[in-house]
Scaffold this motif. Structure first.
Motif, PDB file in Angstrom:
ATOM      1  N   ARG A  69       0.825  -1.219   0.000  1.00 46.54           N
ATOM      2  CA  ARG A  69       0.000   0.000   0.000  1.00 46.54           C
ATOM      3  C   ARG A  69       0.846   1.249   0.000  1.00 46.54           C
ATOM      4  O   ARG A  69       0.527   2.254  -0.671  1.00 46.54           O
ATOM      5  CB  ARG A  69      -0.914  -0.018   1.235  1.00 46.54           C
ATOM      6  CG  ARG A  69      -1.725   1.257   1.447  1.00 46.54           C
ATOM      7  CD  ARG A  69      -2.746   1.437   0.345  1.00 46.54           C
ATOM      8  NE  ARG A  69      -3.589   2.578   0.601  1.00 46.54           N
ATOM      9  CZ  ARG A  69      -3.295   3.841   0.256  1.00 46.54           C
ATOM     10  NH1 ARG A  69      -2.142   4.096  -0.365  1.00 46.54           N
ATOM     11  NH2 ARG A  69      -4.125   4.829   0.525  1.00 46.54           N
ATOM     12  N   LEU A  70       1.933   1.251   0.760  1.00 46.88           N
ATOM     13  CA  LEU A  70       2.792   2.430   0.859  1.00 46.88           C
ATOM     14  C   LEU A  70       3.827   2.496  -0.256  1.00 46.88           C
ATOM     15  O   LEU A  70       4.654   3.404  -0.271  1.00 46.88           O
ATOM     16  CB  LEU A  70       3.486   2.452   2.223  1.00 46.88           C
ATOM     17  CG  LEU A  70       2.539   2.515   3.433  1.00 46.88           C
ATOM     18  CD1 LEU A  70       3.317   2.408   4.734  1.00 46.88           C
ATOM     19  CD2 LEU A  70       1.719   3.790   3.413  1.00 46.88           C
ATOM     20  N   LYS A  71       3.764   1.499  -1.153  1.00 45.32           N
ATOM     21  CA  LYS A  71       4.627   1.471  -2.349  1.00 45.32           C
ATOM     22  C   LYS A  71       6.106   1.548  -1.988  1.00 45.32           C
ATOM     23  O   LYS A  71       6.867   2.344  -2.533  1.00 45.32           O
ATOM     24  CB  LYS A  71       4.247   2.609  -3.298  1.00 45.32           C
ATOM     25  CG  LYS A  71       2.809   2.511  -3.803  1.00 45.32           C
ATOM     26  CD  LYS A  71       2.452   3.658  -4.732  1.00 45.32           C
ATOM     27  CE  LYS A  71       1.016   3.535  -5.220  1.00 45.32           C
ATOM     28  NZ  LYS A  71       0.625   4.646  -6.108  1.00 45.32           N
ATOM     29  N   ARG A  72       6.485   0.684  -1.050  1.00 48.88           N
ATOM     30  CA  ARG A  72       7.898   0.595  -0.699  1.00 48.88           C
ATOM     31  C   ARG A  72       8.660  -0.052  -1.857  1.00 48.88           C
ATOM     32  O   ARG A  72       8.077  -0.664  -2.757  1.00 48.88           O
ATOM     33  CB  ARG A  72       8.088  -0.228   0.579  1.00 48.88           C
ATOM     34  CG  ARG A  72       7.406   0.361   1.801  1.00 48.88           C
ATOM     35  CD  ARG A  72       7.872   1.763   2.082  1.00 48.88           C
ATOM     36  NE  ARG A  72       7.350   2.277   3.333  1.00 48.88           N
ATOM     37  CZ  ARG A  72       7.352   3.550   3.693  1.00 48.88           C
ATOM     38  NH1 ARG A  72       7.864   4.451   2.865  1.00 48.88           N
ATOM     39  NH2 ARG A  72       6.863   3.936   4.846  1.00 48.88           N
ATOM     40  N   ASP A  73       9.973   0.031  -1.796  1.00 48.52           N
ATOM     41  CA  ASP A  73      10.786  -0.507  -2.888  1.00 48.52           C
ATOM     42  C   ASP A  73      10.678  -2.030  -2.944  1.00 48.52           C
ATOM     43  O   ASP A  73      10.271  -2.687  -1.976  1.00 48.52           O
ATOM     44  CB  ASP A  73      12.249  -0.091  -2.713  1.00 48.52           C
ATOM     45  CG  ASP A  73      12.821  -0.557  -1.374  1.00 48.52           C
ATOM     46  OD1 ASP A  73      13.300  -1.699  -1.309  1.00 48.52           O
ATOM     47  OD2 ASP A  73      12.750   0.226  -0.417  1.00 48.52           O
ATOM     48  N   ARG A  74      11.045  -2.574  -4.096  1.00 46.40           N
ATOM     49  CA  ARG A  74      10.918  -4.005  -4.327  1.00 46.40           C
ATOM     50  C   ARG A  74      11.747  -4.812  -3.337  1.00 46.40           C
ATOM     51  O   ARG A  74      11.350  -5.907  -2.933  1.00 46.40           O
ATOM     52  CB  ARG A  74      11.355  -4.322  -5.758  1.00 46.40           C
ATOM     53  CG  ARG A  74      11.157  -5.782  -6.149  1.00 46.40           C
ATOM     54  CD  ARG A  74      11.534  -5.993  -7.593  1.00 46.40           C
ATOM     55  NE  ARG A  74      11.367  -7.399  -7.974  1.00 46.40           N
ATOM     56  CZ  ARG A  74      11.664  -7.877  -9.163  1.00 46.40           C
ATOM     57  NH1 ARG A  74      12.122  -7.060 -10.108  1.00 46.40           N
ATOM     58  NH2 ARG A  74      11.507  -9.161  -9.427  1.00 46.40           N
ATOM     59  N   HIS A  75      12.888  -4.280  -2.942  1.00 45.72           N
ATOM     60  CA  HIS A  75      13.756  -4.992  -1.999  1.00 45.72           C
ATOM     61  C   HIS A  75      13.026  -5.227  -0.675  1.00 45.72           C
ATOM     62  O   HIS A  75      13.088  -6.332  -0.111  1.00 45.72           O
ATOM     63  CB  HIS A  75      15.038  -4.189  -1.765  1.00 45.72           C
ATOM     64  CG  HIS A  75      15.923  -4.766  -0.694  1.00 45.72           C
ATOM     65  ND1 HIS A  75      16.647  -5.919  -0.879  1.00 45.72           N
ATOM     66  CD2 HIS A  75      16.173  -4.345   0.588  1.00 45.72           C
ATOM     67  CE1 HIS A  75      17.319  -6.198   0.229  1.00 45.72           C
ATOM     68  NE2 HIS A  75      17.046  -5.257   1.133  1.00 45.72           N
ATOM     69  N   THR A  76      12.341  -4.208  -0.163  1.00 43.17           N
ATOM     70  CA  THR A  76      11.596  -4.344   1.088  1.00 43.17           C
ATOM     71  C   THR A  76      10.514  -5.408   0.960  1.00 43.17           C
ATOM     72  O   THR A  76      10.308  -6.224   1.858  1.00 43.17           O
ATOM     73  CB  THR A  76      10.961  -2.998   1.483  1.00 43.17           C
ATOM     74  OG1 THR A  76      11.985  -2.005   1.597  1.00 43.17           O
ATOM     75  CG2 THR A  76      10.229  -3.121   2.810  1.00 43.17           C
ATOM     76  N   LEU A  77       9.818  -5.418  -0.180  1.00 39.45           N
ATOM     77  CA  LEU A  77       8.770  -6.405  -0.416  1.00 39.45           C
ATOM     78  C   LEU A  77       9.347  -7.814  -0.419  1.00 39.45           C
ATOM     79  O   LEU A  77       8.777  -8.735   0.177  1.00 39.45           O
ATOM     80  CB  LEU A  77       8.073  -6.118  -1.746  1.00 39.45           C
ATOM     81  CG  LEU A  77       6.983  -7.120  -2.174  1.00 39.45           C
ATOM     82  CD1 LEU A  77       5.866  -7.157  -1.139  1.00 39.45           C
ATOM     83  CD2 LEU A  77       6.440  -6.743  -3.543  1.00 39.45           C
ATOM     84  N   MET A  78      10.489  -7.995  -1.059  1.00 39.55           N
ATOM     85  CA  MET A  78      11.107  -9.319  -1.124  1.00 39.55           C
ATOM     86  C   MET A  78      11.577  -9.779   0.257  1.00 39.55           C
ATOM     87  O   MET A  78      11.496 -10.961   0.584  1.00 39.55           O
ATOM     88  CB  MET A  78      12.290  -9.302  -2.101  1.00 39.55           C
ATOM     89  CG  MET A  78      11.905  -9.028  -3.546  1.00 39.55           C
ATOM     90  SD  MET A  78      10.641 -10.167  -4.177  1.00 39.55           S
ATOM     91  CE  MET A  78      11.520 -11.719  -4.119  1.00 39.55           C
ATOM     92  N   VAL A  79      12.046  -8.831   1.075  1.00 36.99           N
ATOM     93  CA  VAL A  79      12.466  -9.181   2.434  1.00 36.99           C
ATOM     94  C   VAL A  79      11.272  -9.695   3.240  1.00 36.99           C
ATOM     95  O   VAL A  79      11.353 -10.715   3.933  1.00 36.99           O
ATOM     96  CB  VAL A  79      13.094  -7.966   3.139  1.00 36.99           C
ATOM     97  CG1 VAL A  79      13.265  -8.241   4.638  1.00 36.99           C
ATOM     98  CG2 VAL A  79      14.442  -7.636   2.507  1.00 36.99           C
ATOM     99  N   VAL A  80      10.128  -9.001   3.135  1.00 33.40           N
ATOM    100  CA  VAL A  80       8.926  -9.408   3.866  1.00 33.40           C
ATOM    101  C   VAL A  80       8.456 -10.782   3.394  1.00 33.40           C
ATOM    102  O   VAL A  80       8.114 -11.655   4.191  1.00 33.40           O
ATOM    103  CB  VAL A  80       7.808  -8.370   3.695  1.00 33.40           C
ATOM    104  CG1 VAL A  80       6.521  -8.861   4.353  1.00 33.40           C
ATOM    105  CG2 VAL A  80       8.231  -7.040   4.295  1.00 33.40           C
ATOM    106  N   LEU A  81       8.431 -10.995   2.072  1.00 35.59           N
ATOM    107  CA  LEU A  81       8.034 -12.291   1.533  1.00 35.59           C
ATOM    108  C   LEU A  81       8.997 -13.387   1.980  1.00 35.59           C
ATOM    109  O   LEU A  81       8.584 -14.518   2.268  1.00 35.59           O
ATOM    110  CB  LEU A  81       7.979 -12.227   0.006  1.00 35.59           C
ATOM    111  CG  LEU A  81       6.836 -11.388  -0.586  1.00 35.59           C
ATOM    112  CD1 LEU A  81       6.997 -11.274  -2.096  1.00 35.59           C
ATOM    113  CD2 LEU A  81       5.483 -12.001  -0.243  1.00 35.59           C
TER     114      LEU A  81
END
Length: 306
Positions: free
Chosen positions: A207-219
């Motif tokens: 939702r906050l459109k963080r960078d792809r790296h942050t998304l991959m870390v969470v996943l």
């Protein structure tokens, strides 16, 4: 800050200050135009305003909010409180069991742990109390460290919404275990709620459109936790996934709701989740009672259906 002065030569007979009737004054509030003495006036952008108008203006100023509608804050309150409750419950069970690594041996622990036949028999508190119990110090440490690192979710959602998310995720995890786990399963821990917060973190990053790296870390964190659940015995994967699912849905409702009708949208989705969880518990209770508490005509024979 400068203070307004009475005009030189003011005479008796002037109107009295609205807050101090015994003080004649030639000054007035530039906002409400009421007479006010120097003590009751505060410097404003233009002229001086009375303290009543200043307070009213402060209340009317819109404070910045997050995407969930919570006031922006940097103070975390609920997460430390939840950690304290979990630690206190662990200390109590250890003291009663007199065993640091086998605290589940206490009668107190067994009376509060999630146990499907007991829940179906009317001990409705178990899905709630089991969320504050842990099997040994390692189990407690893993969940509490995870909870602390997810504390920013409280700042994003605000305390009330965070509390709703936490407890619905906890109940969602227990509902999934109640529905899919073996009848003899005894489960405990804050994992369902923690997985709900992990789901919340994933939705927030998108939702906050963080960078792809942050998304991959969470996943990656989610994948590691799910793999851990699959390989370690006595851990309920269904409970973890149930908490995750509820966390994803509730958080999506909280931070994607249109601002104009935010409260309505959030309330409707939360209400639907509550009804769905209640339906799961009610439906499964009927099934469990048919499987576990089977009585013959003389009510002397009770057995497990395998």
């Amino acid at each position: 800050m400068s203070t307004p002065q009475e005009p030189i030569g003011t005479q008796a007979g002037l109107p009295a200050c609205v807050r101090h009737p015994g003080r004649p004054t030639g000054l007035r509030c530039t906002r409400c135009d009421r007479p006010a003495c120097p003590e009751c006036l505060v410097e404003a952008a233009v002229g001086f305003q009375c303290v009543d108008c200043v307070r009213q203006g402060t209340r009317e100023v819109r404070r910045p909010t997050t995407v969930a509608g919570a006031e922006v804050s940097d103070k975390v309150v609920l997460v430390p409180a939840l950690i304290a409750v979990n630690v206190a419950m662990f200390v109590i069970t250890v003291a009663l069991a007199q065993d640091l690594f086998n605290n589940e041996r206490s009668d107190f622990f067994q009376a509060l742990v999630s146990y499907i036949p007991s829940t179906a028999d009317g001990q409705w508190w178990r899905p709630i109390t089991s969320g504050f119990l842990h099997y040994g110090p390692v189990h407690l440490l893993l969940n509490m460290v995870s909870l602390w690192f997810l504390r920013d979710i409280e700042l994003l959602l605000g305390r009330a919404r965070f509390a709703i998310l936490y407890f619905l995720s906890m109940l969602g995890g227990d509902a999934a275990g109640y529905l899919f786990d073996d009848l003899g399963t005894r489960s405990a821990g804050a994992s369902g709620a923690v997985y709900g917060l992990l789901g919340a973190l994933l939705v927030a990053v998108i939702r906050l459109k963080r960078d792809r790296h942050t998304l991959m870390v969470v996943l990656g964190i989610l994948a590691i936790n799910i793999a851990f659940s699959l390989r370690v015995p006595n851990i309920s994967l269904s409970a973890h996934l149930g908490g995750l699912a509820v966390g994803l849905i509730v958080t999506a409702a909280l931070i994607y709701a249109p601002a104009a009708r935010r409260t309505l949208w959030q309330g409707v989705v939360i209400g639907v989740i509550v009804v769905a969880l209640a339906a799961i518990f009610v439906t499964r209770t009927v099934q469990v009672n048919e499987e576990v508490f089977c009585t013959n005509a003389t009510k002397l024979d009770c057995y497990f259906k395998v």
